[in-house]
Design an enzyme around this catalytic site. Structure first.
Site, PDB file in Angstrom:
ATOM      1  N   GLU A  83       0.812  -1.218   0.000  1.00  0.00           N
ATOM      2  CA  GLU A  83       0.000   0.000   0.000  1.00  0.00           C
ATOM      3  C   GLU A  83       0.849   1.273   0.000  1.00  0.00           C
ATOM      4  O   GLU A  83       0.524   2.236  -0.683  1.00  0.00           O
ATOM      5  CB  GLU A  83      -0.870  -0.023   1.261  1.00  0.00           C
ATOM      6  CG  GLU A  83      -2.024   0.930   1.195  1.00  0.00           C
ATOM      7  CD  GLU A  83      -2.890   0.787   2.438  1.00  0.00           C
ATOM      8  OE1 GLU A  83      -3.329   1.805   2.941  1.00  0.00           O
ATOM      9  OE2 GLU A  83      -3.097  -0.359   2.883  1.00  0.00           O
ATOM     10  N   ASP A  84       1.940   1.242   0.780  1.00  0.00           N
ATOM     11  CA  ASP A  84       2.676   2.492   1.013  1.00  0.00           C
ATOM     12  C   ASP A  84       4.040   2.570   0.329  1.00  0.00           C
ATOM     13  O   ASP A  84       4.731   3.565   0.470  1.00  0.00           O
ATOM     14  CB  ASP A  84       2.894   2.692   2.534  1.00  0.00           C
ATOM     15  CG  ASP A  84       1.574   2.795   3.278  1.00  0.00           C
ATOM     16  OD1 ASP A  84       0.589   3.166   2.634  1.00  0.00           O
ATOM     17  OD2 ASP A  84       1.530   2.497   4.476  1.00  0.00           O
TER      18      ASP A  84
END
Length: 741
Positions: A83-84
Site C-alpha cells: 500500500e505504502d
C-alpha cells in the site's frame, strides 16, 4: 535520544515468540519478509518519529502472541508494503507465495479509489472489500485486527479529531468483529483503548475509582481464590483458580445498560476456575454453590448453550463472606483457549502435524454472521444503508436472547426480539409468508417479546400478502429489518423506477434540456458513485420514493457532462459522439437471427449470462470485433463493469416481434425444502404450459434445502412471471429467482 525499541530488538522478540510454539525451526521465510519490509519502508517514519518498520514488526508480534502460522506472520510484516511503498502484490507472490499475496492484498485498503467520495462511502467500500477478503481467508481479519490494535496503542501521536474517528470505527466495527470471532485477547484491549479516546472523562474516572480501593478489593479476591482452591483440593478436583478485576469497558457497558453508577455494580471482579473436563466444571459448580449462596437468576450455562462465537463457560454470581457479591466463571482449559484465541485457534500449529486443523462445525458456526453480512452486500446498493445495518448488527451494547426452533435448534436473537425476528432468522421466505406464531405451543400476538428458552413455531400461509410496514417498528434484529425493507423495495421498485424516470424527464424538459444527451453510461456512473448506488434503477427508484430530489440528480448529470466535454476527445468518445445521433437500439429476433434496428442493421447476440427475454429492461454492449451483445440491466456482469467498459454500453429496447411464436432462453433457481415428488410437481407445471425444459440441475444441502436450476425457452416476461407465480404455489417451495449472471 530515541525513546523507542530498536527494530532489531523487536525482530528478535518476534522470533523468540514464534519459536515458543512453532514446531518448525526454519524461520528463513520470516527473516526474508523482515528484510524485504525493512528495505521497502527504510525512508519512512511514523507520526511518533520512530522508523515505520516498527509498526509491521509489532503487528507480527501480536499475531505471534495468537500463535498463528508463518504465512500470517509474513503477511503481517508485509501488510503495508504494497500500500505504502514500491512493492506490488505480484512481487509478493513471486518472492513468497500466492497464499501470502492473497493475505496481503486482502488487508490492503481501497486507497486507490479514484473518486473523491465522502468518508462514509469510502469506509463502506473498504469494509465491503474486507468482508469479501475475509470470506476467502479468515486470516485477513486477524492481520487487520492486529494492525488496528497496534494503531490504537500508538493513537496518542494522532490529532484529536483523528483519534476520535479511529476510536469510533474501532468500537463500531473492529472490536465487535473480534468479539464475533471469539478473540477476547484482542477484543478486551480494543474496547478499553476505544473508550479511552471516545470518552476520556469516563475512562479516567473509572481508572481512578477502580484504583481507589484496589488493595482492599485485591485482598477480597485473594481470600476468595484461597478458599475456593482449598475446597477444590478437598473435593479432589484438579483446578487452577485466579481472580481479576473486570476490564474498564465491560464495567462501563454494565453502567450504561443497567443505568447504575460504579458503586452500584457489584461484580467488578471475577474469579476464574479452570479444570480438565466438562464433568469437572459441573462438579466445581456444586462445590461453589455449597460454599457461597448463589444469587437467583444470575446463573448462566454457556457450556450447554454456547454463545454465537462459541464461547463456553459456567457463570454464577454469589454472595461473598462479607455480603459482597462477586462472579465466578468455570470452564475447561480447552474452553479457555477458545475464549482467548477464538477463530485464531484454528490456525494454530499443532505439534503432531504440519498443523492446520480442518474447520470443524463449531468454527463454521462462528462464521455464520460473516455469511449474513456478505448476503447484505449482495442485496444492498446503498452504502449508507449498509453501514447503518452493519453498525446495528455489531452493536457492542446489545444483549441477546436464546430460543429454540420446533426441531430443537438454538437461535440467538437481540434482546426484545419478536416472532417476526425469529421467522426471518430461519429464512426470508418464512418471514414474508408469516401469518402468526406459537410460543411453547400457545398462540401469541406477533409483537410478543421472546424470552430465554422459548420454543417458537411460525405459522405461514401461501395467501399471505407479505410483511406489513408496521413490522419495521416491532423487529429488533438487523437481519429482519433488512429483509423487510428488501421486500418493499422489490415490490414497489418497478413503480418507483417508472415514477423516478418520469420526474427526471419532466424536470429536464422544464429546464429546456434534452435528457438523452445527459444519460450516457459514464454520466450515470458518476451520479451513482456520488450517491453510493450500484445501479441506475436504484437512483430512479430513490427519486420515485422521495429519497433523492430529481433536480439535484439532474444537476449532477449536467456537471458530469460539462466535465467530460472540456477534455480532448479520445477515440472512445468519438465513437460515443457518433452514437449520440442514433436512436435507441430496437431489438427483435427473426428467422435470419437477431437484428438491431437503428445502427445500420448490425447483427447482435443475446448474452448467455443473464438470458434477456422480451419485457426485460436491456442494454447493448459493443464487444471488440464481435458485434453487440444484449444484457439485462440487472445482469451481474453489467453492474460490475469497469469504467472503461461502461463507455461501450448503448441503450436498447425490444421491438414488437412480427412472429409471436419466437422463443428465448431463460433460467431460474428454485429454493425448496427437499421432499419426494418435488421434481415431478415442477416438471408437471412446465408440461401443462407446453414449455420446453432444456436443462435441470438439482443439489441438496445437509439441512435438506434443495436448490434447483432450470433453463427453458419462453416467449415473454409476462409468461415467465406467471410461471414463477405458479411454481411458488408448489408445496415446500420457499423462493424462486431469475439468474442474473
Amino acid at each position: 535520544m530515541q525513546d523507542f525499541t530498536s527494530p532489531e530488538v523487536l525482530y528478535q522478540e518476534l522470533i523468540a515468540s514464534v519459536r515458543k510454539y512453532h514446531p518448525s525451526t526454519d524461520i528463513s521465510m520470516i527473516q526474508k519478509a523482515y528484510e524485504v519490509a525493512s528495505d521497502a519502508h527504510k525512508d519512512q517514519k511514523r507520526k511518533s518519529g520512530e522508523p515505520y518498520i516498527i509498526h509491521p514488526l509489532c503487528v507480527a508480534i501480536i499475531l505471534a502472541d495468537l500463535e498463528l502460522d508463518k504465512e500470517t506472520i509474513v503477511a503481517g510484516l508485509l501488510h503495508d508494503a504494497v500500500e505504502d511503498t514500491w512493492m506490488t502484490t505480484e512481487e509478493v507472490e513471486k518472492e513468497f507465495s500466492a497464499e501470502v499475496a492473497l493475505l496481503v492484498d486482502g488487508v490492503t485498503k481501497l486507497g486507490q479509489l479514484s473518486y473523491s467520495a465522502d468518508k462514509v462511502e469510502l469506509q463502506a467500500e473498504n469494509l465491503r472489500k474486507m468482508f469479501l477478503a475475509m470470506a476467502k481467508d479468515i486470516r485477513v481479519i486477524l492481520i487487520k485486527l492486529a494492525d488496528r490494535l497496534h494503531n490504537m496503542r500508538t493513537l496518542q501521536y494522532m490529532r484529536p479529531e483523528k483519534q476520535q474517528e479511529k476510536a469510533r470505527e474501532t468500537m463500531d466495527i473492529y472490536a465487535p468483529i473480534a468479539m464475533r470471532l471469539g478473540i477476547s485477547k484482542i477484543k478486551v484491549e480494543l474496547d478499553d483503548l476505544s473508550l479511552k479516546y471516545l470518552k476520556p472523562d469516563v475512562y479516567y474516572d473509572l481508572v481512578n475509582k477502580v484504583a481507589l480501593r484496589k488493595s482492599e478489593r485485591q485482598e477480597f479476591v485473594n481470600n476468595i481464590v484461597k478458599q475456593v482452591k482449598q475446597h477444590m483440593d478437598e473435593a479432589a478436583i484438579k483446578a487452577q483458580v485466579d481472580g481479576r478485576i473486570k476490564h474498564f469497558f465491560s464495567i462501563y457497558k454494565k453502567m450504561v445498560n443497567q443505568d447504575k453508577t460504579i458503586d452500584q455494580i457489584y461484580d467488578l471482579f471475577a474469579v476464574r476456575i479452570l479444570v480438565d473436563t466438562v464433568k469437572d466444571c459441573y462438579a466445581a459448580l456444586g462445590v461453589i454453590h455449597e460454599m457461597y449462596k448463589p444469587i437467583p437468576g444470575r446463573f448462566k450455562d454457556y457450556i450447554a448453550m454456547p454463545k454465537p462465537n462459541m464461547y463456553q463457560s459456567l457463570h454464577t454470581t454469589l454472595i461473598g463472606p462479607n455480603g459482597q457479591p462477586f462472579e465466578i466463571q468455570i470452564r475447561t482449559f480447552e474452553m479457555h483457549k477458545t475464549a482467548e484465541y477464538g477463530i485464531a485457534a484454528h490456525w494454530k500449529y499443532k505439534e503432531s502435524s504440519d498443523g492446520k486443523v480442518p474447520v470443524d462445525k463449531r468454527e463454521e458456526e462462528k462464521l455464520n454472521w460473516l455469511r449474513q453480512i456478505l448476503e447484505w452486500q449482495r442485496d444492498m446498493s446503498d452504502n449508507r444503508e449498509f453501514m447503518s445495518l452493519l453498525k446495528n448488527d455489531l452493536d457492542l451494547f446489545a444483549d441477546s436472547v436464546y430460543c429454540f426452533t420446533p426441531q430443537g435448534d438454538v437461535k440467538n436473537l437481540p434482546n426484545g426480539s419478536t416472532p417476526i425476528d425469529f421467522a426471518y432468522s430461519v429464512h426470508s421466505a418464512v418471514g414474508n409468508r408469516m401469518v402468526g406464531a406459537r410460543v411453547n405451543g400457545k398462540l401469541v400476538p406477533i409483537e410478543y417479546q421472546i424470552k430465554n428458552g422459548d420454543r417458537i413455531e411460525i405459522i405461514t400461509s401461501q395467501n399471505s400478502q407479505g410483511p406489513s410496514r408496521d413490522w419495521l417498528k416491532l423487529v429488533k434484529s438487523t437481519q429482519a429489518k433488512n429483509k423487510i425493507n428488501q421486500w418493499f423495495k422489490k415490490e414497489l421498485k418497478e413503480d418507483n423506477i417508472l415514477k423516478g424516470k418520469e420526474m427526471l424527464a419532466q424536470y429536464a424538459k422544464s429546464k429546456g434540456y434534452k435528457i438523452g444527451i445527459y444519460t450516457k453510461p459514464q454520466f450515470l456512473e458518476s451520479v451513482m458513485r456520488k450517491y453510493g448506488f450500484r445501479d441506475w434503477d436504484s437512483v430512479l427508484a430513490a427519486i420515485g420514493h422521495g429519497g433523492l430530489k430529481e433536480g439535484q440528480v439532474f444537476n449532477k448529470l449536467i456537471e458530469a457532462y460539462d466535465k467530460e466535454n472540456q477534455k480532448n476527445l479520445t477515440d472512445e468518445q468519438v465513437l460515443e459522439a457518433t452514437g449520440e445521433t442514433q436512436e435507441k437500439l430496437h431489438v427483435t429476433k427473426n428467422k435470419g437471427g437477431i437484428v438491431v434496428k437503428g445502427i445500420h442493421d448490425v447483427a447482435v447476440r443475446f448474452s448467455k449470462c443473464c438470458s434477456p427475454i422480451p419485457g426485460d429492461e436491456i442494454v447493448g454492449f459493443v464487444t471488440r470485433g464481435r458485434g453487440i451483445t444484449i444484457h439485462r440491466t440487472d445482469c451481474v456482469n453489467v453492474l460490475n463493469m469497469s469504467e472503461m467498459d461502461r463507455a461501450r454500453l448503448i441503450e436498447a429496447e425490444w421491438q414488437p416481434a412480427e412472429n409471436k411464436s419466437e422463443k428465448y432462453m431463460a433460467e431460474i433457481q428454485v429454493y425448496a425444502n427437499n421432499r419426494t415428488g418435488l421434481l415431478v410437481d415442477l416438471s408437471k407445471i412446465f408440461t401443462e404450459r407446453k414449455i420446453d425444459m432444456r436443462t435441470i440441475n438439482s443439489r441438496t444441502s445437509k439441512q435438506e434445502k434443495a436448490t434447483i436450476s432450470i433453463s427453458f425457452e419462453i416467449a415473454s416476461k409476462e409468461e415467465l412471471s406467471s410461471l414463477i407465480a405458479k411454481i411458488r404455489q408448489i408445496e415446500s417451495v420457499l423462493d424462486v429467482e431469475r439468474t442474473t449472471g
